[in-house]
Design an enzyme around this catalytic site. Structure first.
Site, PDB file in Angstrom:
ATOM      1  N   PHE A 186     -28.742 -13.548 -42.045  1.00  0.00           N
ATOM      2  CA  PHE A 186     -27.702 -12.778 -42.724  1.00  0.00           C
ATOM      3  C   PHE A 186     -27.191 -11.599 -41.893  1.00  0.00           C
ATOM      4  CE2 PHE A 186     -30.248 -14.549 -46.365  1.00  0.00           C
ATOM      5  CZ  PHE A 186     -29.382 -15.611 -46.595  1.00  0.00           C
ATOM      6  N   ASP A 230      -7.322  -0.707  -2.686  1.00  0.00           N
ATOM      7  CA  ASP A 230      -8.398   0.278  -2.773  1.00  0.00           C
ATOM      8  C   ASP A 230      -9.383  -0.058  -3.887  1.00  0.00           C
ATOM      9  OD1 ASP A 230      -6.774   0.759  -4.930  1.00  0.00           O
ATOM     10  OD2 ASP A 230      -6.292   2.831  -4.415  1.00  0.00           O
ATOM     11  N   GLU A 233       0.835  -1.198   0.000  1.00  0.00           N
ATOM     12  CA  GLU A 233       0.000   0.000   0.000  1.00  0.00           C
ATOM     13  C   GLU A 233       0.871   1.250   0.000  1.00  0.00           C
ATOM     14  OE1 GLU A 233      -2.307   1.525  -1.371  1.00  0.00           O
ATOM     15  OE2 GLU A 233      -3.867   0.281  -0.501  1.00  0.00           O
TER      16      GLU A 233
END
Length: 486
Positions: free
Chosen positions: A416, A309, A236
């Site tokens: 198609f 986070d 962190e």
């Protein structure tokens, strides 16, 4: 904005998953030994053990993970074929036939109930409803383990798992070890593909509240030698390749499968890594904590595929990993590495991932959106414009276009027009998804794709939509010409 922590009970309520502890037994005499048996013998037992590929205890015979299929939202647990063995991939394949399945739970094999489920929002919101992260497609990462088919957890940006209410995971400055077996070729430079110990509220409000394995080529904080990817630690407020906040000697990983290890104790930590298919471990770093990270303030959550986070820019593939109580010795980890290499991880033979580029709109690629098919310049997520060109479902001499993020789905013409449709096993489906790759109608160095069951028609774009048309003029020839790119 303050984001309130979402507890394991809340996640269980939101997903309908009962998160109970999964019991396990000690290995009997003569039983296969798993990594967690080795850690226990070394005095550093597993307190979380996750894998979608195999049991991590010699006697474990409970569920490894849970899948949910899109056709009816029903779920199924997938366990090992035998106690201590490889996952029963055939059970998943049968349950998920003709539909898409997501991995909803990674069960904790340690018996402590530290299961991983869909990650809730943090400082960053995920792309799923309520700010939650996406769940991984269950078939996106096929491998073999000991010659038997299994599936990993394929994390694309926006995908993540978490448990904010855990049992027995290290907190504060308590010692722990973490290892993960990962795909060494699947990574990103985004933040952050992590596995390990994280904060319990999804907020990046101070350093030292995380301790995870990170794998990728992100160099915003730390980096190593070469371009990456590297095995680093997310602590962190920084990814660390060693004690220094930026560069440390740390090798670029070139293994197809990698064993990644981060472990820490008071003012001491280490990074180790190795080839998960053969050989031993190398110690990249072993020394003191970075400045400002002693003592650690770990909170004891667990996450996979995201930052603490809830940063959702990472990418990677996870096969197995554990967290221990106590700081494992190198000798214990070396024995675990020997167990991993003996398991026999190998890549399943699959077609490469391609994008299909338009000839006359070269910044546009074929993609699916809401299961319709068109050309667009930017696909988000990127996997919507990625396909595997596989042998045609109708037989020799043809190709089919298999979706990367919906692997049981293929480009199919219907009236198609084109859609992304699940394989229903019918002869009509096989014919509608098969095409002959021929020299480009506008440029023979490119390709055009002729319908198998309407051979006078070709894939083309018109008003950015994908069509199956007869081609009679220069505009049509340009619209029907494409190139396969990486």
């Amino acid at each position: 904005m303050k984001v309130r922590a979402i507890t394991r009970s809340a996640v269980a309520f939101a997903t309908g998953i009962a998160l109970t502890a999964v019991p396990f037994a000690a290995p009997a005499n003569g039983a296969t030994e798993g990594p967690c048996d080795i850690y226990a013998a070394g005095g550093t037992p597993c307190v979380a053990a996750h894998s979608t590929t195999r049991a991590l205890y010699g006697a474990y015979n409970g569920p490894l993970y849970q899948v949910r299929r899109s056709s009816d939202n029903s779920t199924r647990d997938v366990g090992p074929l035998t106690a201590g063995g490889v996952a029963n991939a055939a059970a998943q394949d049968s349950f998920c036939a003709v539909t898409t399945c997501l991995i909803t739970v990674l069960y904790d094999q340690s018996g402590r109930g530290n299961h991983l489920t869909q990650a809730p929002p943090g400082d960053f919101l995920g792309p799923a409803p309520g700010g939650y992260d996406n769940l991984a497609v269950a078939t996106a990462a096929p491998v073999t383990v000991g010659g038997r088919k299994a599936y990993g957890v394929y994390i694309s940006p926006g995908t993540g798992y978490r448990n904010n209410r855990t049992n027995g995971i290290a907190t504060g400055d308590q010692p722990e070890g973490i290892y993960a077996v990962l795909d060494g070729t699947h990574y990103s430079d985004g933040c952050c593909f992590d596995y390990g110990n994280a904060q319990t509220d999804g907020k990046a409000d101070r350093q030292g509240i995380m301790e995870t394995v990170y794998f990728g080529s992100n160099n915003w904080w730390g980096s190593g030698d070469g371009p990456g990817p590297w095995v680093m630690a997310d602590l962190e407020w920084g990814l660390f390749s060693g004690v220094n906040p930026r560069y440390n000697p740390n090798p670029t990983i070139t293994h197809r499968f990698v064993t990644a290890i981060v472990k820490g104790e008071p003012d001491h930590w280490a990074i180790r890594s190795g080839n998960a298919q053969s050989g031993g471990l190398s110690t990249t770093f072993d020394g003191p904590r970075p400045n400002g990270y002693h003592p650690m303030q770990k909170e004891g959550g667990i996450l996979l595929g995201i930052g603490g986070d809830n940063s959702i820019g990472g990418a990677g593939t996870f096969y197995e990993g554990v967290m221990t109580s106590g700081y494992p010795t190198n000798a214990t980890e070396d024995a675990v590495q020997a167990n991993i290499t003996a398991a026999g991880y190998a890549a399943e033979s699959v077609a490469p991932v391609n994008r299909i580029q338009s000839y006359n709109f070269p910044d546009h690629y074929i993609r699916h959106v809401d299961f319709d098919a068109r050309i667009d310049p930017n696909a988000n997520p990127a996997q919507d414009a990625q396909f595997r060109v596989v042998p045609g479902l109708a037989g020799t001499g043809t190709v089919s276009f298999q979706s990367v993020n919906y692997p049981r789905h293929y480009l199919r013409h219907s009236g198609f027009d084109f859609v992304l449709a699940a394989d229903d096993g019918s002869a009509t489906f096989k014919a509608d998804t098969a095409f002959r790759q021929v020299a480009g109608l506008a440029d023979p160095s490119w390709s055009s794709f002729q319908s198998y069951n309407f051979p006078d028609r070709y894939i083309r774009h018109q008003d950015y939509q994908l069509r199956l048309h007869q081609i009679s003029d220069a505009t049509g020839r340009a619209d029907a010409t494409f190139r396969l790119t990486g």
